[in-house]
Write a protein that holds these residues in place. Structure first.
Motif, PDB file in Angstrom:
ATOM      1  N   ARG A 134      -5.425   9.808   0.358  1.00  0.00           N
ATOM      2  CA  ARG A 134      -6.564   9.014   0.807  1.00  0.00           C
ATOM      3  C   ARG A 134      -6.204   8.221   2.059  1.00  0.00           C
ATOM      4  O   ARG A 134      -5.093   7.697   2.165  1.00  0.00           O
TER       5      ARG A 134
ATOM      6  N   TRP B 271      -5.665  -4.009  -6.708  1.00  0.00           N
ATOM      7  CA  TRP B 271      -5.605  -3.331  -5.416  1.00  0.00           C
ATOM      8  C   TRP B 271      -6.991  -3.418  -4.785  1.00  0.00           C
ATOM      9  O   TRP B 271      -7.995  -3.192  -5.465  1.00  0.00           O
TER      10      TRP B 271
ATOM     11  N   ALA C 129      -8.788  -2.085  -1.056  1.00  0.00           N
ATOM     12  CA  ALA C 129      -8.488  -1.340   0.167  1.00  0.00           C
ATOM     13  C   ALA C 129      -9.770  -0.982   0.883  1.00  0.00           C
ATOM     14  O   ALA C 129     -10.840  -0.888   0.268  1.00  0.00           O
TER      15      ALA C 129
ATOM     16  N   GLN D  34     -11.318   2.171   2.735  1.00  0.00           N
ATOM     17  CA  GLN D  34     -11.087   3.618   2.860  1.00  0.00           C
ATOM     18  C   GLN D  34     -12.028   4.157   3.930  1.00  0.00           C
ATOM     19  O   GLN D  34     -13.163   3.682   4.075  1.00  0.00           O
TER      20      GLN D  34
ATOM     21  N   HIS E 121      -8.119  14.630  -7.219  1.00  0.00           N
ATOM     22  CA  HIS E 121      -6.993  14.210  -8.062  1.00  0.00           C
ATOM     23  C   HIS E 121      -7.519  13.345  -9.193  1.00  0.00           C
ATOM     24  O   HIS E 121      -8.705  13.033  -9.255  1.00  0.00           O
TER      25      HIS E 121
ATOM     26  N   HIS F  34      -6.039   9.992 -11.936  1.00  0.00           N
ATOM     27  CA  HIS F  34      -4.969   9.055 -12.296  1.00  0.00           C
ATOM     28  C   HIS F  34      -5.475   8.135 -13.388  1.00  0.00           C
ATOM     29  O   HIS F  34      -6.694   7.979 -13.575  1.00  0.00           O
TER      30      HIS F  34
ATOM     31  N   ARG G 218     -15.711   2.077  -6.159  1.00  0.00           N
ATOM     32  CA  ARG G 218     -15.998   1.991  -4.714  1.00  0.00           C
ATOM     33  C   ARG G 218     -17.172   1.035  -4.562  1.00  0.00           C
ATOM     34  O   ARG G 218     -18.069   0.997  -5.418  1.00  0.00           O
TER      35      ARG G 218
ATOM     36  N   HIS H 132     -13.634  13.034  -2.418  1.00  0.00           N
ATOM     37  CA  HIS H 132     -14.715  12.490  -1.593  1.00  0.00           C
ATOM     38  C   HIS H 132     -14.948  13.429  -0.410  1.00  0.00           C
ATOM     39  O   HIS H 132     -14.005  14.009   0.109  1.00  0.00           O
TER      40      HIS H 132
ATOM     41  N   LEU I  22      -8.919  -1.074  -7.475  1.00  0.00           N
ATOM     42  CA  LEU I  22      -8.228  -0.396  -8.580  1.00  0.00           C
ATOM     43  C   LEU I  22      -7.273  -1.387  -9.246  1.00  0.00           C
ATOM     44  O   LEU I  22      -6.915  -2.410  -8.658  1.00  0.00           O
TER      45      LEU I  22
ATOM     46  N   ILE J 155      -4.163  -0.833  -9.676  1.00  0.00           N
ATOM     47  CA  ILE J 155      -2.851  -0.246  -9.335  1.00  0.00           C
ATOM     48  C   ILE J 155      -1.688  -1.216  -9.606  1.00  0.00           C
ATOM     49  O   ILE J 155      -0.706  -0.832 -10.242  1.00  0.00           O
TER      50      ILE J 155
HETATM   51  O1  GTQ Z   1     -10.187   7.127  -3.505  1.00  0.00           O
HETATM   52  O2  GTQ Z   1      -9.087   8.140  -5.049  1.00  0.00           O
HETATM   53  O3  GTQ Z   1      -7.805   3.022  -2.392  1.00  0.00           O
HETATM   54  O4  GTQ Z   1      -6.673   7.232  -5.657  1.00  0.00           O
HETATM   55  C1  GTQ Z   1      -6.311   4.111  -3.850  1.00  0.00           C
HETATM   56  C2  GTQ Z   1      -6.027   5.185  -4.679  1.00  0.00           C
HETATM   57  C3  GTQ Z   1      -8.424   5.081  -3.342  1.00  0.00           C
HETATM   58  C4  GTQ Z   1      -9.203   7.203  -4.256  1.00  0.00           C
HETATM   59  C5  GTQ Z   1      -7.505   4.061  -3.190  1.00  0.00           C
HETATM   60  C6  GTQ Z   1      -6.956   6.203  -4.846  1.00  0.00           C
HETATM   61  C7  GTQ Z   1      -8.169   6.153  -4.161  1.00  0.00           C
END
Ligand code: GTQ
Ligand code: FE2
Length: 374
Positions: free
Chosen positions: A83, A104, A106, A108, A119, A121, A127, A162, A176, A178
């Motif tokens: 990503r 977390w 971020a 994106q 993927h 996890h 989002r 995505h 997330l 994380i």
């Molecule tokens: O969009 O799948 O900011 O797996 C961090 C890990 C986004 C994502 C993140 C991720 C994703």
């Protein structure tokens, strides 16, 4: 400035021993045998109340967006890196990409025609879209449109990819758990297929999940199980906006339905059980109308906010910032927080996510409302 974690000492009877050769030998013995006595650690280990290592910290949307756009030009997205996500790194969390000790956050960024590979996890994710459109997130083969103000939760271990089907780049924020998963060493990760089917690459107005679940108060009778994560994959802005407007309108008609005068809030919830959308992350939208402020609040656990719309000022511990659309900030555990709508703005809309469900689950949650005692 970030407040450094002060060592809160226990009452005076926790005296330290007199120094002597025998004591020094004892301490060397501890070290050799990998032992540490409680009495040298107690203030940090067991403070009177949470002393967050995280700082009250602000990131301006303008810079986040500019840097993400530059990453879009320079850094490819694909298998391996997975990503183009750039994390808020709280400066007092040891150089880790953590907004808070558990969360977390971020930005994106996806360029026109780009695909972020499939993927899954165990970390729970969502989002949230500040602006733009044109990206679909595909969760377990269900393509979900992403547009301004939409909130898209995605529980752990669901396949997701995505794709940007538009002619313009698009940015959004990810939240997330994380850091929580990292600290508790509970992560699993699996890569998915290299390419999705034509059906999955489609751009439907409504996802299958919304067609099944997005009808207020109506549950499909075939879906009997409560689910730990929400089966509804998009919470649309039109609904969130209307819910907040109606709260404020009801308040104006004399009904006490807001959190406090002029402060409406809704929590994104799981339609199978009314609980949080994700087991570890609570997500809410707050609207403070012009001239109003939130009640000062401090609570166990940390939050990340993004200003969705409007302008105002926020106070986090000793920090105070003027904020506007897109700005993001962190409220560390047990630091007092207040938000106030600017006089020129009709309202201040704040998207918030927090780790509260973790503390509720282990019966460690506390909240204090009103100005904190010194
Ligand atoms: O969009 O799948 O900011 O797996 C961090 C890990 C986004 C994502 C993140 C991720 C994703
Ligand atoms: Fe992911």
């Amino acid at each position: 400035m970030p407040s450094s974690p002060t060592i809160t000492t226990m009452p005076t009877h926790a005296a330290q021993p007199d120094d002597s050769p025998a004591l020094q030998a004892l301490y060397r013995g501890f070290e050799q045998e990998r032992l540490i006595p409680l009495w040298t650690q107690i203030g940090d280990l067991m403070p009177m109340h949470p002393q967050s290592k995280a700082s009250a910290c602000l990131w301006r949307w303008k810079r986040l967006n500019e840097l993400a756009a530059e990453a879009g030009r320079l850094v490819p997205v694909g298998r391996g890196g997975e990503r183009r996500a750039i994390a808020l790194a709280n400066p007092t969390l040891g150089g880790r990409p953590y907004a808070t000790p558990t969360l977390w956050a971020a930005i994106q960024y996806l360029m026109p025609g780009e695909n972020a590979p499939e993927h899954r996890h165990t970390q729970h994710a969502f989002r949230f879209v500040l602006e733009g459109e044109g990206v679909w997130t595909v969760v377990n083969g269900d393509a979900v449109r992403m547009s301004r103000g939409d909130f898209l939760p995605q529980g752990g271990w669901n396949w997701h990819a995505h794709h940007n089907a538009a002619t313009r780049p698009m940015a959004w924020i990810d939240g997330l758990d994380i850091p929580f998963a990292y600290t508790t060493e509970s992560q699993f990760f699996e890569m998915g297929r290299a390419t999705l089917s034509a059906d999955e690459m489609g751009t439907p107005q409504l996802s299958r999940s919304e067609r099944l679940w997005a009808h207020p108060g109506l549950r499909p009778v075939s879906q009997t199980n409560d689910s730990a994560t929400t089966p509804l994959l998009a919470y649309r802005w039109v609904d969130t906006d209307r819910a907040l407007n109606e709260q404020l309108a009801l308040e104006a008609e004399g009904h006490a339905v807001t959190l406090s005068p002029g402060h409406a809030a809704v929590r994104y919830s799981n339609p199978t059980n009314g609980r949080d959308v994700l087991p570890t992350v609570r997500c809410e939208m707050h609207r403070i109308r012009s001239g109003a402020a939130s009640v000062e609040r401090r609570e166990v656990g940390s939050s990340v906010y993004q200003v969705f719309d409007g302008q105002g000022s926020v106070q986090v511990g000793a920090e105070r910032w003027q904020v506007e659309k897109g700005d993001m900030f962190v409220v560390p555990s047990w630091q007092p927080f207040t938000a106030r709508c600017g006089a020129d703005a009709p309202a201040l809309d704040l998207f918030r996510f927090s780790d509260t469900p973790i503390f509720e689950a282990v019966h460690a949650y506390r909240v204090q409302l009103g100005a904190a005692q010194a």
